[in-house]
Enzyme design. Sequence first.
Site, short mmCIF file in Angstrom:
data_model
loop_
_atom_site.label_atom_id
_atom_site.label_comp_id
_atom_site.label_asym_id
_atom_site.label_seq_id
_atom_site.Cartn_x
_atom_site.Cartn_y
_atom_site.Cartn_z
N LYS A 22 -35.24 12.32 -67.96
CA LYS A 22 -35.64 13.26 -66.90
C LYS A 22 -36.13 14.56 -67.52
O LYS A 22 -37.17 15.10 -67.15
CB LYS A 22 -34.46 13.56 -65.97
N ASN A 23 -35.38 15.07 -68.50
CA ASN A 23 -35.74 16.38 -69.07
C ASN A 23 -36.96 16.32 -69.97
O ASN A 23 -37.46 17.36 -70.42
CB ASN A 23 -34.54 16.99 -69.81
N CYS A 116 -29.25 29.44 -58.82
CA CYS A 116 -28.89 28.18 -59.43
C CYS A 116 -27.37 28.05 -59.41
O CYS A 116 -26.66 29.02 -59.67
CB CYS A 116 -29.42 28.16 -60.85
N VAL A 123 -35.31 34.11 -66.46
CA VAL A 123 -36.54 33.60 -67.10
C VAL A 123 -37.14 34.64 -68.06
O VAL A 123 -38.31 34.55 -68.41
CB VAL A 123 -37.60 33.17 -66.05
#
Length: 339
Positions: A22-23, A116, A123
Amino acid sequence: MEVFRIQGGCPLSGKVEISGSKNSSLPLFAATLLTKEECILENIPDLSDVRFMAEILEEMGAKVKRIKPTVWKINASDITHSAPYHLVRKMRASFLVLGPLLSRNGYAKVSLPGGCAIGLRPVNLHIYAMKKLGSGIELTDGYVIAKAKKGQLIGNKIVFPKVSVGATENAIMAAVFAKGETLIKNAALEPEIEDLCNCLISMGVEIEGVGTSSIYIQGVNSLKTISYRVISDRIEACSFIIAAAITKSHLSIKNVNVNHISAFLSVMKKIGLIYKVTEKTVEVFETDDLNPIKLKTSVYPGFPTDLQAQIVTLASLCKGNSEIQENIFENRFMHVPEL
Ligand code: UD1
């Protein structure tokens, strides 16, 4: 799915084939935004995060088609350079569209990712890298508006003050059309980054230092069409090994890249789990009385934070006191009250 109903009390048995990572898939979907050429991505897992990333690309104008259960065809020849809040807020990895968009167009407007559950996950490192490559950055109404000063990014040395998987990936993708050379120091070492580099190399980008903390990228003017197969998912593989350990089962886990799970396997060895590794298979045997676990999560090649919840669950069945320290995300013990 909001409810899982599990009939417990029985051992697992048989063989299980591990899906694509997935990553790896998520940054590779983002990387297809770099090129006007068609991209085929193979061994893509069937997950909501992947379908969601496909939706984001589609909303931006890309033609995205799942041509086989694990194969996707993406054509981003005609796209907008803006990723909207209502999509980006749902999945943090969608912020990975920033680097490719900015690299290709010299301009990108991407919503800041939303909150989250496992921690703050800022970021700042992504933005630091874009600035180093000559982008102006404005933060307005929850959006990052990035503009390359002369319409094109310029290669530079980026020294990350902290290791970040996503920021390393965004920096690598941003460097693809930057003028000249980019050197990324203190890059994350995760196998998914190596996978992204290998995919970009097959598109025609010159990258050195793949798999090390110093990655060198030579900017290009165009990219080739590709058909690329993503690596298998190391977190899924280890989760099945833990599932076998918890349920005292005999299970064969197939399609595993054992080089990617060494830190994990050495923990399994220490606690006394009986297993056998042959090429791409890990066979776990029924094991009683596992020893307590002592570990700290850390960046690759250390013990992955993405296996911390699973290992805490296993620890609750080991004899004696285990000690597990989370070092990557400040709020990633929410499963503990449930246990
Ligand atoms: C990726 C993985 C995720 C895994 C994590 C750590 C994907 C899609 N997700 O997430 O499954 O748990 O790596 O292995 O690949 N940080 C900053 N500033 C930034 C960026 C990150 O301070 O600009 C911090 C984060 O809050 C965190 C740490 O750095 O504490 C590591 O985060 P990072 O490696 O960036 O994780 P992700 O790329 O989001």
